[in-house]
Design an enzyme around this catalytic site. Structure first.
Site, short mmCIF file in Angstrom:
data_model
loop_
_atom_site.label_atom_id
_atom_site.label_comp_id
_atom_site.label_asym_id
_atom_site.label_seq_id
_atom_site.Cartn_x
_atom_site.Cartn_y
_atom_site.Cartn_z
N HIS A 284 -9.97 0.53 -0.65
CA HIS A 284 -10.94 1.08 0.31
C HIS A 284 -11.71 2.28 -0.26
O HIS A 284 -11.44 3.44 0.07
CB HIS A 284 -10.34 1.40 1.67
N GLU B 37 0.87 -1.18 0.00
CA GLU B 37 0.00 0.00 0.00
C GLU B 37 0.90 1.23 0.00
O GLU B 37 1.30 1.74 1.04
CB GLU B 37 -0.94 0.00 1.20
N ASP C 12 -9.01 -3.82 6.72
CA ASP C 12 -8.01 -2.76 6.82
C ASP C 12 -7.56 -2.63 8.27
O ASP C 12 -7.25 -1.53 8.76
CB ASP C 12 -8.56 -1.42 6.31
N HIS D 266 -5.59 6.07 -2.38
CA HIS D 266 -5.02 7.32 -1.89
C HIS D 266 -4.74 8.23 -3.08
O HIS D 266 -3.62 8.69 -3.30
CB HIS D 266 -3.76 7.05 -1.07
#
Length: 395
Positions: free
Chosen positions: A219, A132, A281, A198
């Site tokens: 997410h 990530e 998460d 992100h």
């Protein structure tokens, strides 16, 4: 031979009432209802489920920690603790997830993860790393450490792919960054699942990203741009783009906090049930009663507080990962999103298995697949977890 009887078996074709599943060694060898149950002597060891639900094992494709440990601690004991903690809540397979960090810490993670694969595990099994970051948009960093966020570096990621592609199952990045499309091409060519996350992308950025392999939303809603204005004109952000584009599957933190009821229902209305993946998460506070914790490594991670069922930055400007476990995800989708139990289970079993290209091995209760199974009651309280035909947790 092991046979589980008197269960509500959640199969791909529906729920088999008073069903049974037979296991030999580590594989499922037969499935049926009470009318076809082999006679005594042909069943081997018997587990009477007494009317509990029997589900495929839960697959968490985005998890950072649990039980007071984090994968970024880079300790073998941490890997064992996380795997055992989440197994108590039905997770049988997981993809250890990193955080944006200095390069040296990431290289160490590769080494420790490779060592973990030879451990005698008594928890969920590992199926590859999820990187990530660190190629993220600064404006959408959330709790990611801004010191280490950067644009794709060809020399860096090519070096990683050359040495460790066999350990990496997935990589999340922001597709709008300079060099991100070329990065995507290299990641996909290596056979690694590419996700957008992100990100401050607008619709046109996401469309270009899809063409270069960005097909999974990390997410959804968290760390993503929404509708924005430029020179008075409206532009769809990453959120709207992921909901709109058919090519994109989405993962959601279904803890009921990151995404309250309206968001969960909107996602279920816009994406097919086979396009949605539930993730925890989870950070190290999952499965504990801790009120204070650390996001990331113990050495240089970010202090967080845990309240209202979620981890937050101390200044309350952002969530800092969840403390959810897999059972909570199912409950949330059934009770709050109001979808059928079978659909919720699919979002945590077959869907992630397909996206991560392991659905030939796990993800559903089918003859020939690995015997990763979970027994739970009507409140989704896990009573037993089985990995590879072996009971690893019993309430």
């Amino acid at each position: 031979m092991l046979t589980i009887i008197n269960a509500h078996v959640i199969s791909s074709n529906g729920i088999i009432d008073r069903g049974w599943v037979s296991i030999k060694d580590d594989c499922i060898v037969a499935i049926g209802d009470y009318k076809t149950l082999p006679k005594e002597g042909g069943q081997g060891e018997i587990i009477d489920a007494q009317g509990l639900y029997l589900s495929p094992g839960f697959i968490d494709i985005h998890v950072h920690g649990g039980g007071g440990a984090d994968f970024m601690d880079n300790e073998l004991e941490a890997y064992l603790t996380i795997a055992e903690t989440h197994a108590k809540f039905g997770t049988t397979a997981m993809f250890p997830t990193t955080l944006t960090s200095e390069a040296e810490l990431l290289w160490e993670t590769f080494s420790v993860y490779e060592q973990s694969l030879s451990m005698n595990q008594s928890g969920a099994r590992f199926y590859g790393l999820h990187l990530e970051g660190p190629y993220f948009a600064m404006n959408q960093r959330g709790a990611q450490d801004p010191r280490f966020i950067r644009n794709p570096d060809r020399l860096e990621y090519q070096s990683i792919l050359t040495k460790y592609r066999h350990l990496i199952a997935r990589w999340s990045a922001a597709p709008e960054l300079p060099g991100a499309l070329e990065f995507g091409d290299h990641v996909c060519e290596a056979g690694i699942v590419l996700a957008l996350g992100h990100t401050d992308a607008v619709y046109e950025d996401v469309v270009r990203g899809v063409a270069h392999g960005y097909r999974l939303a990390t997410h959804l809603y968290s760390g993503m741009s929404g509708m924005t204005r430029k020179n008075a004109f409206r532009y769809a952000g990453a959120i709207e783009s992921c909901l709109l584009l058919e090519e994109i599957d989405v993962e959601i933190i279904a803890d009921g906090i990151h995404l309250p009821e309206p968001f969960l229902k909107l996602i279920c209305k816009n994406k097919r049930k086979d396009q949605i993946v539930l993730i925890t998460d989870a950070m190290r506070g999952a499965g504990t009663s801790d009120r204070e914790s650390i996001l990331g490594s113990k050495q240089n991670g970010t202090p967080v507080i845990i309240e209202d069922g979620v981890a937050k930055l101390p200044d309350l400007t952002s969530f800092a990962g969840s403390v959810a476990t897999a059972d909570r995800l199912i409950r949330t989708m059934v009770d709050i999103a109001e979808i059928p139990l079978m659909d919720a289970v699919q979002m945590l079993t077959l869907n992630p298995a397909r996206i991560m290209k392991i659905d030939s091995q796990i993800g559903s209760i089918e003859k020939g697949k690995q015997a990763d199974l979970v027994l739970f009651d009507e409140k989704i309280a896990v009573k037993m977890t089985i990995v590879g035909g072996k009971v690893i947790y019993k309430a």
